[in-house]
Scaffold this active site. Sequence first.
Site, PDB file in Angstrom:
ATOM      1  N   GLU A   1       0.707  -1.470   0.449  1.00 29.35           N
ATOM      2  CA  GLU A   1       0.279   0.364   0.060  1.00 29.35           C
ATOM      3  C   GLU A   1       1.045   1.580  -0.117  1.00 29.35           C
ATOM      4  O   GLU A   1       1.511   1.876   1.452  1.00 29.35           O
ATOM      5  CB  GLU A   1      -1.193   0.260   1.162  1.00 29.35           C
ATOM      6  CG  GLU A   1      -1.842   0.992   1.789  1.00 29.35           C
ATOM      7  CD  GLU A   1      -2.419   0.983   2.806  1.00 29.35           C
ATOM      8  OE1 GLU A   1      -2.876   2.375   3.195  1.00 29.35           O
ATOM      9  OE2 GLU A   1      -3.073   0.111   3.033  1.00 29.35           O
TER      10      GLU A   1
ATOM     11  N   ARG B   1       0.425  10.704   0.180  1.00 29.20           N
ATOM     12  CA  ARG B   1       0.579  12.016   1.497  1.00 29.20           C
ATOM     13  C   ARG B   1       1.707  12.151   0.401  1.00 29.20           C
ATOM     14  O   ARG B   1       2.697  13.448   1.652  1.00 29.20           O
ATOM     15  CB  ARG B   1       0.746  10.851   2.739  1.00 29.20           C
ATOM     16  CG  ARG B   1      -0.201  10.232   3.106  1.00 29.20           C
ATOM     17  CD  ARG B   1       0.639   9.582   4.475  1.00 29.20           C
ATOM     18  NE  ARG B   1      -0.434   8.647   5.343  1.00 29.20           N
ATOM     19  CZ  ARG B   1      -0.308   7.717   5.669  1.00 29.20           C
ATOM     20  NH1 ARG B   1       0.664   7.781   6.647  1.00 29.20           N
ATOM     21  NH2 ARG B   1      -0.870   6.843   6.409  1.00 29.20           N
TER      22      ARG B   1
ATOM     23  N   LYS C   1     -10.814  -2.168   6.444  1.00 26.62           N
ATOM     24  CA  LYS C   1      -9.247  -2.000   7.343  1.00 26.62           C
ATOM     25  C   LYS C   1      -9.592  -1.166   8.616  1.00 26.62           C
ATOM     26  O   LYS C   1     -10.242  -0.729   8.524  1.00 26.62           O
ATOM     27  CB  LYS C   1      -8.463  -1.059   6.561  1.00 26.62           C
ATOM     28  CG  LYS C   1      -6.824  -0.082   7.008  1.00 26.62           C
ATOM     29  CD  LYS C   1      -6.814   0.654   5.823  1.00 26.62           C
ATOM     30  CE  LYS C   1      -5.374   1.830   6.928  1.00 26.62           C
ATOM     31  NZ  LYS C   1      -5.207   2.475   5.972  1.00 26.62           N
TER      32      LYS C   1
END
Length: 213
Positions: free
Chosen positions: A41, A45, A129
Amino acid sequence: MQQLKTALTKCKIVPVVVVKDVAHAAPLANALANSGLTVVEVTMRTPAALNVISEMVKARPDLVTGAGTVLNAQHLQQARDAGANFGVSPGTSVALREAILASGWNFIPGCATPSEAMTLAEHGFEVVKLFPAEVIGGLNMLKSMAAPLPHIKFMPTGGVTLAKVAEYAAQPNVAAVGGTWIVPPTLLEAGDFAAIEKLAREAHDAANGLISV
């Protein structure tokens, strides 16, 4: 979704990485894939994140590369356009949920409560998640939800350490564990991909019960 589920089942651990330099993308993908990991993943950001995802997909198409920190429909489309195989979010607003469903894209939406997990399952999501896992109850929470919600699989992420990964991965309602420690920023900035591969292999082996830590 089947490819993603198979990849999660195969290795039980997903490194969650923050990459600032696109030059690190290919060697990082190689280090992770060579360690036995099958999924990664890449968080959205940093300004380089989308290019990093594209380069990792090109370098190792056998590594299922996802985009993390997808917060809205624009992020979702950007991640898809970059070639990400799936998306992940820390939580799931109604607007994001509707965008995911409209897209038909592989996605692991975030939740923090049983009610949120149930709502996502009702909309067809098979894996969600759990974030931030350690803060909201961690292993105890997952164990408590296993019996009443056996149809929901979780990817606990946030605060999980190598010492706990085996116990997390062994839970019947855990599809895989998200690990932020696997690719430390210091090693990535130093370009020490041999050390990253070693950490990744250690995480893989711990999650799959091959070593005790």
